[in-house]
Design an enzyme around this catalytic site. Structure first.
Site, PDB file in Angstrom:
ATOM      1  N   ASN A   1       0.881  -1.179   0.000  1.00  0.00           N
ATOM      2  CA  ASN A   1       0.000   0.000   0.000  1.00  0.00           C
ATOM      3  C   ASN A   1       0.910   1.219   0.000  1.00  0.00           C
ATOM      4  O   ASN A   1       1.510   1.542   1.021  1.00  0.00           O
ATOM      5  CB  ASN A   1      -0.895  -0.027   1.249  1.00  0.00           C
TER       6      ASN A   1
ATOM      7  N   LYS B   1       0.096   4.259  -0.314  1.00  0.00           N
ATOM      8  CA  LYS B   1      -0.529   5.467   0.258  1.00  0.00           C
ATOM      9  C   LYS B   1      -0.228   6.668  -0.643  1.00  0.00           C
ATOM     10  O   LYS B   1      -0.224   6.524  -1.861  1.00  0.00           O
ATOM     11  CB  LYS B   1      -0.043   5.675   1.702  1.00  0.00           C
TER      12      LYS B   1
ATOM     13  N   HIS C   1      -9.444   1.541   4.503  1.00  0.00           N
ATOM     14  CA  HIS C   1      -8.197   1.671   5.277  1.00  0.00           C
ATOM     15  C   HIS C   1      -8.446   2.600   6.466  1.00  0.00           C
ATOM     16  O   HIS C   1      -9.205   3.556   6.365  1.00  0.00           O
ATOM     17  CB  HIS C   1      -7.084   2.221   4.388  1.00  0.00           C
TER      18      HIS C   1
ATOM     19  N   GLU D   1      -6.800   4.907   7.675  1.00  0.00           N
ATOM     20  CA  GLU D   1      -6.531   6.336   7.417  1.00  0.00           C
ATOM     21  C   GLU D   1      -7.729   6.991   6.751  1.00  0.00           C
ATOM     22  O   GLU D   1      -8.008   8.169   6.991  1.00  0.00           O
ATOM     23  CB  GLU D   1      -5.243   6.465   6.586  1.00  0.00           C
TER      24      GLU D   1
ATOM     25  N   GLU E   1      -5.582  -4.665  10.408  1.00  0.00           N
ATOM     26  CA  GLU E   1      -4.508  -3.717  10.667  1.00  0.00           C
ATOM     27  C   GLU E   1      -4.807  -2.939  11.944  1.00  0.00           C
ATOM     28  O   GLU E   1      -5.577  -1.960  11.920  1.00  0.00           O
ATOM     29  CB  GLU E   1      -4.392  -2.714   9.511  1.00  0.00           C
TER      30      GLU E   1
ATOM     31  N   GLY F   1       2.594   2.065  10.836  1.00  0.00           N
ATOM     32  CA  GLY F   1       3.641   3.084  10.724  1.00  0.00           C
ATOM     33  C   GLY F   1       4.353   3.379  12.033  1.00  0.00           C
ATOM     34  O   GLY F   1       5.073   4.375  12.140  1.00  0.00           O
TER      35      GLY F   1
ATOM     36  N   SER G   1       3.211  -2.323  10.339  1.00  0.00           N
ATOM     37  CA  SER G   1       4.646  -2.459  10.633  1.00  0.00           C
ATOM     38  C   SER G   1       5.235  -3.814  10.237  1.00  0.00           C
ATOM     39  O   SER G   1       6.144  -4.309  10.899  1.00  0.00           O
ATOM     40  CB  SER G   1       4.935  -2.141  12.108  1.00  0.00           C
TER      41      SER G   1
ATOM     42  N   GLY H   1       2.772  -1.205   4.246  1.00  0.00           N
ATOM     43  CA  GLY H   1       2.871   0.200   3.868  1.00  0.00           C
ATOM     44  C   GLY H   1       4.312   0.587   3.583  1.00  0.00           C
ATOM     45  O   GLY H   1       4.849   0.338   2.503  1.00  0.00           O
TER      46      GLY H   1
HETATM   47  P1  PGA Z   1       2.837   0.170   7.592  1.00  0.00           P
HETATM   48  O1  PGA Z   1       1.386   0.452   6.997  1.00  0.00           O
HETATM   49  O2  PGA Z   1       3.313  -1.136   7.003  1.00  0.00           O
HETATM   50  O3  PGA Z   1       3.675   1.341   7.146  1.00  0.00           O
HETATM   51  O4  PGA Z   1       2.707   0.092   9.085  1.00  0.00           O
HETATM   52  C1  PGA Z   1       0.486  -0.595   6.778  1.00  0.00           C
HETATM   53  C2  PGA Z   1      -0.796  -0.057   6.191  1.00  0.00           C
HETATM   54  O5  PGA Z   1      -1.268   1.008   6.628  1.00  0.00           O
HETATM   55  O6  PGA Z   1      -1.372  -0.686   5.291  1.00  0.00           O
END
Ligand code: PGA
Length: 247
Positions: A10, A12, A93, A95, A163, A169, A208, A229
């Site tokens: 992803n 983003k 997602h 976010e 998630e 993140g 992560s 991500g």
């Molecule tokens: P991350 O994000 O691997 O940077 O923690 C995962 C995601 O939001 O899909």
């Protein structure tokens, strides 16, 4: 029976035409590791160039509207994503649930539109840290599954990504025991919702995931892949995760 793992990136709001070399390298690694399915969700502006740079590789979008067309400034329909070269779309997602106040009911409409338009849907769910601390993680996430996964979804057209919001993140991940507990609860909820078909819907873990923890996380029971991500932006970071998924 174990499902074939899906290792999805992803991007983003990251990436530009200069990043197409990363897509090409990731697509080459996907070809070399047929034991896992691999996909990257890119910013909409990169769908067409990425799909042309890596023919046959799964490129997707990160959101869609549930309507086919109309007065929805800034939004993209499923047909638009498909025409651009997408084969899947990430919906719900955290976010977007937070920044754009998307409800599970809206996420379900998006997923329904995606699969009706022949895009695979990756439907995201996950609890906040406060919800986990309050002992509500399983209830929150299974509720999100019930309300976000349309009845009629199949293993072929839908994957779910668990998630935890606090793991995205941050470099923090749940224990493998907590991941196993949640994925088992999600599996049970999917079977409740979809019947036998619920056994075939892949449940990805996200938050992560990186080269150093991918092997462990990807081999927890009921973990059928990863949504990645930050560590999906560079082939050097992502390829070891693909390899872990193919093992
Ligand atoms: P991350 O994000 O691997 O940077 O923690 C995962 C995601 O939001 O899909």
């Amino acid at each position: 029976m174990a499902l074939k793992k899906l290792v999805a990136g992803n991007w983003k709001m990251n990436g530009s035409l200069a990043a197409l070399d990363e897509i090409k390298a990731i697509a080459a690694a996907a070809k070399a590791n047929p034991g896992a399915d691999v996909a990257i969700g890119v910013p909409a502006t990169l769908i067409t160039p990425a799909a042309s740079a890596a023919p046959g590789f799964a490129i997707g979008g990160q959101d869609c509207h549930w309507n086919a067309s109309g007065a929805h400034t800034g939004c993209l329909s499923v047909a638009m994503l498909k025409e651009a070269g997408a084969s899947f779309v990430i919906v719900g997602h955290s976010e977007r649930r937070t920044d754009n106040h998307e409800s599970s009911a809206e996420v379900a409409r998006k997923a329904e539109a995606a699969t009706s338009g022949s895009l695979m849907a990756i439907i995201c769910v996950g609890e906040t840290e406060a919800e986990r601390d309050a002992g509500q993680a399983v209830a929150v996430v299974t509720g999100q599954i019930r309300d976000s996964v349309p009845v009629g979804s199949t293993g072929a057209n839908t994957a779910v990504a668990y998630e935890p919001v606090w793991a995205i993140g941050t470099g923090r991940t749940p224990s493998t025991g907590d991941v196993a507990e949640m994925h088992a609860a999600i599996r049970a909820q999917l079977i409740d919702l979809l019947g036998e078909e619920g056994t075939g819907v892949r449940i990805l873990y996200g938050g992560s995931v990186k080269a150093s923890n991918a092997d462990e996380l990807l081999h927890v029971p009921d973990v059928d892949g990863a949504l990645v991500g930050g560590a999906s932006l560079k082939a050097a970071d992502f390829v070891p995760i693909i390899e872990a998924g193919a093992r």
